[in-house]
Every structure is written in structure tokens, then in C-alpha cells.
Design a protein around this motif. Structure first.
Motif, PDB file in Angstrom:
ATOM      1  N   TYR A 284       0.833  -1.201   0.000  1.00  0.00           N
ATOM      2  CA  TYR A 284       0.000   0.000   0.000  1.00  0.00           C
ATOM      3  C   TYR A 284       0.872   1.258   0.000  1.00  0.00           C
ATOM      4  CZ  TYR A 284      -3.423   3.503   1.304  1.00  0.00           C
ATOM      5  OH  TYR A 284      -4.217   4.623   1.316  1.00  0.00           O
ATOM      6  N   CYS A 285       0.601   2.199  -0.975  1.00  0.00           N
ATOM      7  CA  CYS A 285       1.344   3.457  -1.059  1.00  0.00           C
ATOM      8  C   CYS A 285       0.449   4.611  -1.473  1.00  0.00           C
ATOM      9  CB  CYS A 285       2.507   3.324  -2.052  1.00  0.00           C
ATOM     10  SG  CYS A 285       1.996   2.884  -3.729  1.00  0.00           S
ATOM     11  N   GLY A 286      -0.860   4.367  -1.539  1.00  0.00           N
ATOM     12  CA  GLY A 286      -1.787   5.435  -1.911  1.00  0.00           C
ATOM     13  C   GLY A 286      -1.954   5.615  -3.408  1.00  0.00           C
ATOM     14  N   PHE A 287      -1.530   4.633  -4.211  1.00  0.00           N
ATOM     15  CA  PHE A 287      -1.628   4.786  -5.653  1.00  0.00           C
ATOM     16  C   PHE A 287      -3.087   4.883  -6.096  1.00  0.00           C
ATOM     17  CE2 PHE A 287      -2.101   3.261  -9.961  1.00  0.00           C
ATOM     18  CZ  PHE A 287      -1.093   3.934 -10.641  1.00  0.00           C
ATOM     19  N   THR A 288      -3.934   3.990  -5.578  1.00  0.00           N
ATOM     20  CA  THR A 288      -5.329   3.980  -5.995  1.00  0.00           C
ATOM     21  C   THR A 288      -6.005   5.307  -5.670  1.00  0.00           C
ATOM     22  OG1 THR A 288      -5.399   1.601  -5.562  1.00  0.00           O
ATOM     23  CG2 THR A 288      -7.520   2.741  -5.777  1.00  0.00           C
ATOM     24  N   ARG A 289      -5.671   5.885  -4.556  1.00  0.00           N
ATOM     25  CA  ARG A 289      -6.325   7.107  -4.114  1.00  0.00           C
ATOM     26  C   ARG A 289      -5.816   8.348  -4.846  1.00  0.00           C
ATOM     27  NH1 ARG A 289      -6.374   9.319   2.158  1.00  0.00           N
ATOM     28  NH2 ARG A 289      -7.734  11.146   1.778  1.00  0.00           N
ATOM     29  N   PHE A 290      -4.515   8.413  -5.065  1.00  0.00           N
ATOM     30  CA  PHE A 290      -3.933   9.661  -5.564  1.00  0.00           C
ATOM     31  C   PHE A 290      -3.416   9.612  -7.004  1.00  0.00           C
ATOM     32  CE2 PHE A 290      -3.061   9.750  -0.916  1.00  0.00           C
ATOM     33  CZ  PHE A 290      -3.869  10.835  -0.599  1.00  0.00           C
ATOM     34  N   ALA A 291      -2.896   8.482  -7.478  1.00  0.00           N
ATOM     35  CA  ALA A 291      -2.103   8.469  -8.707  1.00  0.00           C
ATOM     36  C   ALA A 291      -2.776   7.807  -9.896  1.00  0.00           C
ATOM     37  CB  ALA A 291      -0.764   7.763  -8.456  1.00  0.00           C
ATOM     38  N   LEU A 292      -3.904   7.123  -9.707  1.00  0.00           N
ATOM     39  CA  LEU A 292      -4.516   6.417 -10.816  1.00  0.00           C
ATOM     40  C   LEU A 292      -4.898   7.410 -11.924  1.00  0.00           C
ATOM     41  CD1 LEU A 292      -5.545   3.750 -11.993  1.00  0.00           C
ATOM     42  CD2 LEU A 292      -7.741   4.178 -10.846  1.00  0.00           C
ATOM     43  N   GLY A 293      -4.385   7.158 -13.132  1.00  0.00           N
ATOM     44  CA  GLY A 293      -4.694   8.014 -14.267  1.00  0.00           C
ATOM     45  C   GLY A 293      -3.942   9.329 -14.304  1.00  0.00           C
TER      46      GLY A 293
ATOM     47  N   ARG B   7       4.846  -1.636 -18.841  1.00  0.00           N
ATOM     48  CA  ARG B   7       3.392  -1.802 -18.797  1.00  0.00           C
ATOM     49  C   ARG B   7       2.721  -0.473 -18.456  1.00  0.00           C
ATOM     50  NH1 ARG B   7       5.035  -5.860 -20.592  1.00  0.00           N
ATOM     51  NH2 ARG B   7       4.406  -8.032 -20.176  1.00  0.00           N
ATOM     52  N   ARG B   8       1.460  -0.357 -18.877  1.00  0.00           N
ATOM     53  CA  ARG B   8       0.626   0.784 -18.478  1.00  0.00           C
ATOM     54  C   ARG B   8      -0.435   0.297 -17.496  1.00  0.00           C
ATOM     55  NH1 ARG B   8      -1.630   5.788 -21.914  1.00  0.00           N
ATOM     56  NH2 ARG B   8       0.475   6.414 -21.279  1.00  0.00           N
ATOM     57  N   ILE B   9      -0.594   1.016 -16.401  1.00  0.00           N
ATOM     58  CA  ILE B   9      -1.585   0.666 -15.372  1.00  0.00           C
ATOM     59  C   ILE B   9      -2.950   1.175 -15.830  1.00  0.00           C
ATOM     60  CG2 ILE B   9      -2.252   0.985 -12.972  1.00  0.00           C
ATOM     61  CD1 ILE B   9       0.731   1.455 -12.345  1.00  0.00           C
ATOM     62  N   THR B  10      -3.912   0.271 -15.920  1.00  0.00           N
ATOM     63  CA  THR B  10      -5.250   0.628 -16.399  1.00  0.00           C
ATOM     64  C   THR B  10      -6.287   0.722 -15.276  1.00  0.00           C
ATOM     65  OG1 THR B  10      -5.705  -1.712 -16.846  1.00  0.00           O
ATOM     66  CG2 THR B  10      -4.798  -0.390 -18.657  1.00  0.00           C
ATOM     67  N   ALA B  11      -6.023   0.074 -14.156  1.00  0.00           N
ATOM     68  CA  ALA B  11      -6.982   0.107 -13.038  1.00  0.00           C
ATOM     69  C   ALA B  11      -6.245  -0.206 -11.751  1.00  0.00           C
ATOM     70  CB  ALA B  11      -8.112  -0.887 -13.262  1.00  0.00           C
ATOM     71  N   ALA B  12      -6.843   0.179 -10.615  1.00  0.00           N
ATOM     72  CA  ALA B  12      -6.232  -0.081  -9.309  1.00  0.00           C
ATOM     73  C   ALA B  12      -7.325  -0.148  -8.246  1.00  0.00           C
ATOM     74  CB  ALA B  12      -5.221   1.008  -8.963  1.00  0.00           C
ATOM     75  N   THR B  13      -7.137  -1.036  -7.291  1.00  0.00           N
ATOM     76  CA  THR B  13      -8.073  -1.164  -6.166  1.00  0.00           C
ATOM     77  C   THR B  13      -7.280  -1.382  -4.894  1.00  0.00           C
ATOM     78  OG1 THR B  13      -8.274  -3.553  -6.553  1.00  0.00           O
ATOM     79  CG2 THR B  13      -9.926  -2.121  -7.585  1.00  0.00           C
ATOM     80  N   GLU B  14      -7.883  -0.979  -3.778  1.00  0.00           N
ATOM     81  CA  GLU B  14      -7.278  -1.218  -2.471  1.00  0.00           C
ATOM     82  C   GLU B  14      -7.836  -2.537  -1.935  1.00  0.00           C
ATOM     83  OE1 GLU B  14      -7.889   2.093   0.051  1.00  0.00           O
ATOM     84  OE2 GLU B  14      -6.753   3.504  -1.219  1.00  0.00           O
ATOM     85  N   VAL B  15      -6.966  -3.555  -1.892  1.00  0.00           N
ATOM     86  CA  VAL B  15      -7.385  -4.863  -1.411  1.00  0.00           C
ATOM     87  C   VAL B  15      -7.503  -4.859   0.107  1.00  0.00           C
ATOM     88  CG1 VAL B  15      -6.777  -7.313  -1.320  1.00  0.00           C
ATOM     89  CG2 VAL B  15      -6.314  -5.973  -3.400  1.00  0.00           C
ATOM     90  N   SER B  16      -6.549  -4.222   0.746  1.00  0.00           N
ATOM     91  CA  SER B  16      -6.554  -4.129   2.208  1.00  0.00           C
ATOM     92  C   SER B  16      -5.765  -2.890   2.596  1.00  0.00           C
ATOM     93  CB  SER B  16      -5.938  -5.382   2.840  1.00  0.00           C
ATOM     94  OG  SER B  16      -4.558  -5.468   2.518  1.00  0.00           O
ATOM     95  N   SER B  17      -5.585  -2.721   3.880  1.00  0.00           N
ATOM     96  CA  SER B  17      -4.820  -1.557   4.353  1.00  0.00           C
ATOM     97  C   SER B  17      -3.337  -1.700   4.037  1.00  0.00           C
ATOM     98  CB  SER B  17      -5.021  -1.380   5.861  1.00  0.00           C
ATOM     99  OG  SER B  17      -4.571  -2.544   6.552  1.00  0.00           O
ATOM    100  N   THR B  18      -2.917  -2.893   3.620  1.00  0.00           N
ATOM    101  CA  THR B  18      -1.506  -3.115   3.311  1.00  0.00           C
ATOM    102  C   THR B  18      -1.246  -3.470   1.851  1.00  0.00           C
ATOM    103  OG1 THR B  18      -1.679  -5.451   3.938  1.00  0.00           O
ATOM    104  CG2 THR B  18      -1.015  -3.869   5.661  1.00  0.00           C
TER     105      THR B  18
END
Length: 566
Positions: A468-477, A496-507
Motif C-alpha cells: 500500500y502506497c496510496g496509488f489507488t487514491r492519488f495516482a490512478l490516471g 506496462r501501463r496501469i489501467t486500473a487499481a483497487t485497495e485490497v486491504s490496508s496493506t
């Protein structure tokens, strides 16, 4: 069957019957045995005297006509000169050319004078005018251009015949070799400056065009001057400081392995990854500033230079040879006096001619742009930052109103090189000639451990779990955070290009990418996962600091700026 009417001729010889179809006049030739011989049947004509009726009266009417031109009019009744122009280029030593004049008049002509002579320009091999050119006579002159004289040569040399003349146009530039040796206790700085016109929209898209065919080049070096060389330098700056020098490209110097005799037209040397070019200059230097010779190159081979004119001096093995460029002082050098015999100074010289260079583009490409995959020199700290295209309204009486129309952070990445050897330096310059300063874009990884893989990536999977580094919250797209470089311990590098991201857990966060992984990847197999940004240079200047010559080390540092193009 049809019947054909015919008759058969008989030979006149031994014939018993006269053949009526053969002319009996043929038998009138003497000494010939024709049948039957007899006198000519033609009567003799009475011989009479012809009467002369001259003069004959001519028709007195006027005839309209136009005289047409012929080759005679193209070549005669004029003065011919060959050649009519001399384009000398750079004049570093005496140059002698033969000029021929032909009096194409059918009468003698008097050469009254030769006009246009000036300092550093002589003509010889013929008497001093006035003298007579015979009809259809040709004469030859030796025209000598000396290195002493005005810096710019643009002269019309005129052979004056009174009613006619012949003109020889001479152009060129006089140069003096910059023969003082560099103090390599410091470094030689080589700076390239392009010029890019950038039109940027409020959303960050850019239109970029290069305004120079070739970059401007500047050399800066330290000199340690003493005794006669200091005196020579001081007086040369006074008399020639505003004119053109033949400046050795100091970082590309080499030492000759064999001796070269006066009159030679070949210099044996290593030309690989050095800026030797046809119709350009090279400088041979001895142990002092007084021992130098500037030569002009006819052609370049892998192991030798073919010269346009023969060497004027003997040069032993160990002589320093460098490609040379024409340059002028950027500013008058400031001398630092150490004592009454020694001074130190720094010279800055602007190259006055375009210098071409091969372009070098990395072979790895990603999404239609090349990828610069060589890690930077991190001996010194490198900085990373961002900038936004903020618009701000401040009435001074209330709170500021700030807007971000691009809705993107454009990364600023400092990058440094430490090259060794001519090949690496050649590729470094070739890279920036390919980028043309700030015009072209290239993918630049951060070369940092930006994401941490926490779980095995199975073969044919398009997902990867990271810490966990906050990518889904801050950096997606977000610009500069969509593309990644995965460097593996087996030397494989994946993009690779990142097309989607989800937070699976707090870690843990799970990322989806645009391409499946062909093989299983363990977290222990990964050296680092770095973000990549499509970047251009933040400005049009590249400075290379040569610690020693091109067989040694050189340093460079630039700042890249992220762009929005895809």
C-alpha cells in the motif's frame, strides 16, 4: 497455266546477228574490242567562244533581314577569364591559385592595369601592366592569398583592358590557429544550445518546433600562459581578438604514432568518433603555441586524413592532432597575474560554423517513443519535482482564487551522466541531436523503487499486488504515474501501463496492466519497479564537462520535464 512473253538477249561477241537492243555507241570507245567497231553516229559540235556580259546589274530593292548569333559571337571579341570565382573557405596559410586570361579579340588588346589588390593579396608570373595581349593570346597569373590581412575576404580583382575587363571574385575568411595549450588541471566545458518554439495550451498539450538547423556551440577552457606565449597571447588578443580563430576541439585530441614529412598529403590517425569532416579544418600542435599548422581536409577515412594542400612543416611522432572549428571570442579574456612572467585566464569561444553530428536514438521503444533505459550517475544528489499550470486571480482585498485547468502535475527530473570513452560521449551528443533540444520527447524512468511487489505474478496474469502506497487514491490516471518499468534480476526489463487499481486491504493494492505477463515473477526476482514519464528537456542547453579528453571521462547534467502527448 499462264503463258509468259519474253525475249532472250544475245552477247555482242561472236554473235552472227546484230542485237538491236544493245547500243552500237558502246563500240565507239577506243582500244576496246566491241562489236562491231564504227565511228560515233553523233555529229561533232562546232566550238565557239563564250561572250562575257559583266557587270550584271543587281536588283536595287532593299531586303529586310535579321543577323542571327553563332558560336563565333559566343567566344570571340571579348576577354575570357578562368576561373571567374575563387571560394577559398578558411584561409589559415598561403593559398596560390592559377587564373587564365584569353584575349578572344581578333586584334591586339592592351592590359592597362589590375585593380582591386589589397593587403594579403598578390598576383605574379606576368609583367607589370601596361603591356599588349596579342590577338587570340592566353596568359596565366598566380594569385596568392596570404593569411595576413582583413579577416573577411570579398574582393573583385579586375584586369582592365580599357573598353573591356575581366573580373575575378575572391571570397573567404582568414583565420589564425588558437595554438595555446589547455590547462587540463581544470576541465573543458562544451555547451550546445538549441532553440525551440513551444506553444502550450492551458491543458498542457504542446506544439514544439526547432528554429535552428544546428545548435550553437561554445567552448570554455583554462589557459596557463608564461614567458613568450603570454606575450604572444596578449598581442594576438589586441590585433586579432575580434576576428576568427581555428580552435582545436580539445577533448578530441590525439597524438600521432608516426612522423609526417613536409609536402605530405596524408595524415595517418584514428578518426573514429571524432569530428573530422571533409572541407573542415584540423590543427597540428607542437610543444609551444608557436608550433602549429592548420590543414584543410579533403576526405576522411578510418585511419587517415586526405589533405587539400600539402603539409608545410615536418611533424614528428607524438605531435598533437585535433579536429578544428572556426570560432570567435565570446568576450575578451580576463588575465589573472601570478607574477611578471605568468598569467592565468579562461577563454570562452563561440563556434561560427554549423557542426553536424549523427543522431543516436535508443533502440528500445514503448508506445511509439524511445525509452532512455540507462541509469543516471547518482554520485551527486539528483532532484525530482513537479510543476502545475496554475491560473491565479488575486484582487488583493480578498482570498486568492486558484485554478488548475490542466489537472496534472508535470514532473521535473534531474538526470546526470558520467561517460567514459569516445563511444559513450558520441552517443550522448547523438541523443541530444536526436532530441533537438526541447523539441522531441522520450520516455524517462525515475530509476527509483516506486512500487513494491508483494505477491507472485502468475504467468498470463494482468494483475500485480503491491504494498500500500496510496496509488489507488492519488495516482490512478495521473500524468507520469500511468506507466511503469519493471527491472528483473535476470536482466529482463518489462514495460506496462496501469489501467486500473483497487485497495485490497490496508496493506495491499492490486493493479491491472494493459498486457499479460508471459512468465511467473516472484517478488524476489524484481530489482525495482519505477514510474516512467514522457519527457522533453526543460530547456535547450546541454553542457558537457570534459574532465580529460574523449578517451577519458566527461560529465553532463540536464533537467527533463514531463509532457502530455498520449
Amino acid at each position: 497455266m499462264a503463258n509468259l512473253n519474253f525475249w532472250l538477249t544475245q552477247s555482242p561477241k561472236n554473235a552472227t546477228v546484230l542485237n538491236p537492243y544493245v547500243s552500237s555507241d558502246l563500240d565507239g570507245f577506243s582500244d576496246e574490242q566491241w562489236w562491231p567497231p564504227h565511228a560515233s553516229i553523233v555529229s561533232d559540235t562546232t566550238v565557239s567562244t563564250l561572250t562575257t556580259h559583266y557587270p550584271v546589274e543587281a536588283n536595287v530593292r532593299v531586303i529586310q533581314y535579321i543577323k542571327t548569333q553563332s558560336y563565333f559571337d559566343d567566344y570571340y571579341n571579348r576577354i575570357h577569364i578562368s576561373p571567374s570565382t575563387l571560394e577559398l573557405g578558411n584561409v589559415a596559410s598561403e593559398q596560390v591559385s592559377t587564373v587564365n586570361l584569353w584575349n578572344a579579340y581578333l586584334v591586339p588588346k592592351t592590359l592597362q592595369s589590375i585593380d582591386g589588390l589589397q593587403e594579403g593579396l598578390n598576383v605574379s608570373s606576368q609583367p607589370t601592366p601596361p603591356f599588349i595581349f596579342s590577338a587570340l593570346q592566353e596568359r596565366a597569373w598566380d594569385v596568392s592569398i596570404l593569411p595576413d590581412g582583413p579577416s573577411a575576404i570579398d574582393v573583385d580583382l579586375t584586369w582592365n583592358f580599357g573598353s573591356d575587363s575581366a573580373v575575378l571574385n575572391i571570397t573567404g575568411t582568414r583565420i589564425v590557429a588558437f595554438g595555446w595549450l589547455v590547462d587540463w588541471t581544470g576541465s573543458v566545458k562544451e555547451t550546445y544550445t538549441w532553440l525551440t518554439d513551444i506553444l502550450q495550451s492551458v491543458t498542457g498539450y504542446e506544439q514544439r518546433r526547432s528554429l535552428r538547423l544546428a545548435p550553437r556551440i561554445n567552448y570554455e577552457a583554462d589557459l596557463l600562459l608564461y614567458d613568450k606565449e603570454r606575450q604572444f597571447f596578449d598581442l594576438a588578443m589586441i590585433g586579432w581578438g575580434a576576428k576568427t580563430f581555428a580552435v582545436p576541439v580539445w577533448p578530441q585530441q590525439q597524438w600521432l604514432k608516426t612522423a609526417h614529412a613536409i609536402g605530405a598529403l596524408t595524415i595517418y590517425c584514428d578518426t573514429t568518433y571524432r569530428n573530422f569532416r571533409a572541407n573542415r579544418l584540423a590543427v597540428l600542435r607542437g610543444e609551444t603555441a608557436f608550433q602549429n599548422e592548420t590543414v584543410e581536409i579533403e576526405s576522411v577515412l578510418a585511419d587517415r586524413l586526405i589533405l587539400k594542400r600539402a603539409l608545410q612543416n615536418n611533424w614528428p611522432a607524438g605531435t598533437c592532432l585535433s579536429p578544428a572549428v572556426t570560432a570567435q571570442l565570446n568576450s575578451y579574456p580576463q588575465l589573472t597575474k601570478r607574477n611578471d612572467r605568468m598569467m592565468r585566464t579562461t577563454v570562452s569561444l563561440d563556434v561560427t560554423e554549423p557542426v553536424d553530428h549523427d543522431e543516436y536514438i535508443p533502440s528500445i521503444t514503448y508506445r511509439n517513443y524511445p525509452v532512455f533505459a540507462i541509469a543516471p550517475n547518482e554520485t551527486n544528489d539528483l532532484t525530482h519535482s513537479h510543476e502545475r499550470l496554475l491560473q491565479e486571480l488575486d484582487s488583493s482585498t480578498g482570498l486568492k482564487l486558484r485554478n488548475d485547468p490542466a489537472k496534472a502535475a508535470f514532473g521535473l527530473y534531474q538526470y546526470a551522466w558520467l561517460t567514459y570513452g569516445r563511444l559513450e560521449q558520441y552517443q550522448l551528443k547523438g541523443l541530444f541531436h536526436a532530441l533537438r533540444g526541447s523539441q522531441k520527447a522520450i520516455w524517462l524512468p525515475t530509476f527509483s523503487d516506486d512500487l513494491t511487489l508483494t505477491a507472485i505474478i502468475t504467468a498470463n496474469s494482468q494483475y500485480m499486488d503491491i504494498a500500500y502506497c496510496g496509488f489507488t487514491r492519488f495516482a490512478l490516471g495521473q500524468l507520469g504515474r500511468q506507466d511503469i518499468q519493471i527491472t528483473l534480476k535476470n536482466s529482463d526489463v518489462l514495460y506496462r501501463r496501469i489501467t486500473a487499481a483497487t485497495e485490497v486491504s490496508s496493506t495491499t493494492e492490486r493493479l491491472a496492466v494493459d498486457g499479460s505477463f508471459t512468465a511467473r515473477i516472484n517478488p524476489a526476482d524484481v530489482i525495482r519497479i519505477s514510474f516512467m514519464s514522457l519527457c522533453r528537456l526543460s530547456n535547450d542547453i546541454l553542457s558537457i564537462e570534459h574532465i580529460n579528453d574523449s578517451d577519458g571521462n566527461a560529465k553532463a547534467s540536464v533537467t527533463f520535464r514531463g509532457v502530455r502527448e498520449s
